[in-house]
Design a protein around this motif. Structure first.
Motif, PDB file in Angstrom:
ATOM      1  N   GLU A 213       0.827  -1.208   0.000  1.00  0.00           N
ATOM      2  CA  GLU A 213       0.000   0.000   0.000  1.00  0.00           C
ATOM      3  C   GLU A 213       0.867   1.267   0.000  1.00  0.00           C
ATOM      4  O   GLU A 213       0.557   2.249  -0.681  1.00  0.00           O
ATOM      5  N   ASP A 216       2.445   1.749  -3.472  1.00  0.00           N
ATOM      6  CA  ASP A 216       1.446   2.273  -4.414  1.00  0.00           C
ATOM      7  C   ASP A 216       1.133   3.743  -4.148  1.00  0.00           C
ATOM      8  O   ASP A 216       0.827   4.501  -5.073  1.00  0.00           O
ATOM      9  N   GLU A 217       1.217   4.154  -2.874  1.00  0.00           N
ATOM     10  CA  GLU A 217       0.901   5.540  -2.506  1.00  0.00           C
ATOM     11  C   GLU A 217       1.961   6.516  -2.998  1.00  0.00           C
ATOM     12  O   GLU A 217       1.635   7.620  -3.451  1.00  0.00           O
ATOM     13  N   ASN A 221       3.685   3.591 -11.550  1.00  0.00           N
ATOM     14  CA  ASN A 221       3.801   2.222 -12.042  1.00  0.00           C
ATOM     15  C   ASN A 221       5.202   1.877 -12.541  1.00  0.00           C
ATOM     16  O   ASN A 221       5.671   0.752 -12.355  1.00  0.00           O
ATOM     17  N   THR A 224       7.473   1.139  -9.308  1.00  0.00           N
ATOM     18  CA  THR A 224       7.107   0.139  -8.301  1.00  0.00           C
ATOM     19  C   THR A 224       7.927  -1.139  -8.437  1.00  0.00           C
ATOM     20  O   THR A 224       8.288  -1.761  -7.427  1.00  0.00           O
TER      21      THR A 224
END
Length: 233
Positions: A213, A216-217, A221, A224
């Motif tokens: 989480e 992603d915050e 993309n 990551t």
């Protein structure tokens, strides 16, 4: 009302000129530092945080002094009097002389303080030392520690920041954070350095891994995958 408007205009002009002069001094100090240490063929050049603060404080002092000299020149031209300019310049130098003298040794230490990384070695000039230390990747680098922290700003409620840590550990006990400890530390730079360190097979140690989480915050993309790989070693 006219008086208040006039005072606001004067303060706005002073603020804009002060910011302009201070910014020019800051980038001049940074440029001098880079000219001394960055030969153009290095993998990475970094300004440690201590130099950044020296540049910032000195830029404020020099910015105010520059504004004062600018103001005295403007007054002398307006009054068409060299004596007016001379008195104003003498007053400014009397006022700013001591702060300028005090700043000089710290400014020298700041512009000679840098981190330079090449494929063969790491060159580091610590703030309080006049000597540059060279580290060999093979002989002197003990390993890399990966960590992070998340901070929340007080000015903007619930606004969080990801603070990555990419810390080089040397056998003499020295540690350098390539990510948060230097002015140029950013993800593209870390990717470039990390690629070289993996080729040299330098040991990694992950202190903490961010959750899915959190990744992603804070990351898009295209980043990551790298972050997941970095914190999974």
């Amino acid at each position: 009302m006219a008086k208040n408007t006039s005072e606001k205009v004067v303060w706005w002009r002073f603020s804009l000129l002060f910011i302009l002069f201070s910014s020019l001094w800051f980038f001049l100090f940074y440029w001098i530092n880079r000219q001394i240490h960055d030969t153009g063929d290095v993998l990475f050049y970094g300004t440690p945080a201590s130099s950044y603060w020296v540049y910032f404080i000195c830029a404020v002092v020099y910015g105010l002094t520059t504004w004062g000299i600018y103001f005295t020149i403007k007054q002398g031209i307006h009054e068409k009097s060299f004596q007016s300019f001379k008195k104003g310049a003498q007053f400014m130098m009397t006022l700013a002389g001591l702060p300028l003298l005090i700043s000089l040794p710290f400014l020298y230490l700041g512009v000679t303080h840098a981190l330079v990384v090449s494929d063969e070695k790491i060159q580091f000039s610590s703030f309080w030392s006049l000597k540059e230390t060279e580290y060999s990747w093979e002989k002197d680098v003990q390993g890399v520690a990966i960590d992070y922290s998340i901070t929340t700003t007080t000015k903007i409620p619930h606004k969080r920041h990801f603070n990555g840590r990419y810390i080089l550990h040397f056998k003499d006990g020295k540690k350098i954070d390539m990510w948060e400890g230097i002015l140029e530390g950013n993800l593209p730079t870390i990717k470039k350095i990390d690629e070289m360190i993996q080729k040299k097979q330098i040991p990694f140690a992950v202190q903490r891994k961010p959750s899915a989480e959190e990744i992603d915050e804070f990351f898009n993309n295209k980043d990551t995958e790298f972050i997941n790989d970095l914190y999974s070693r």
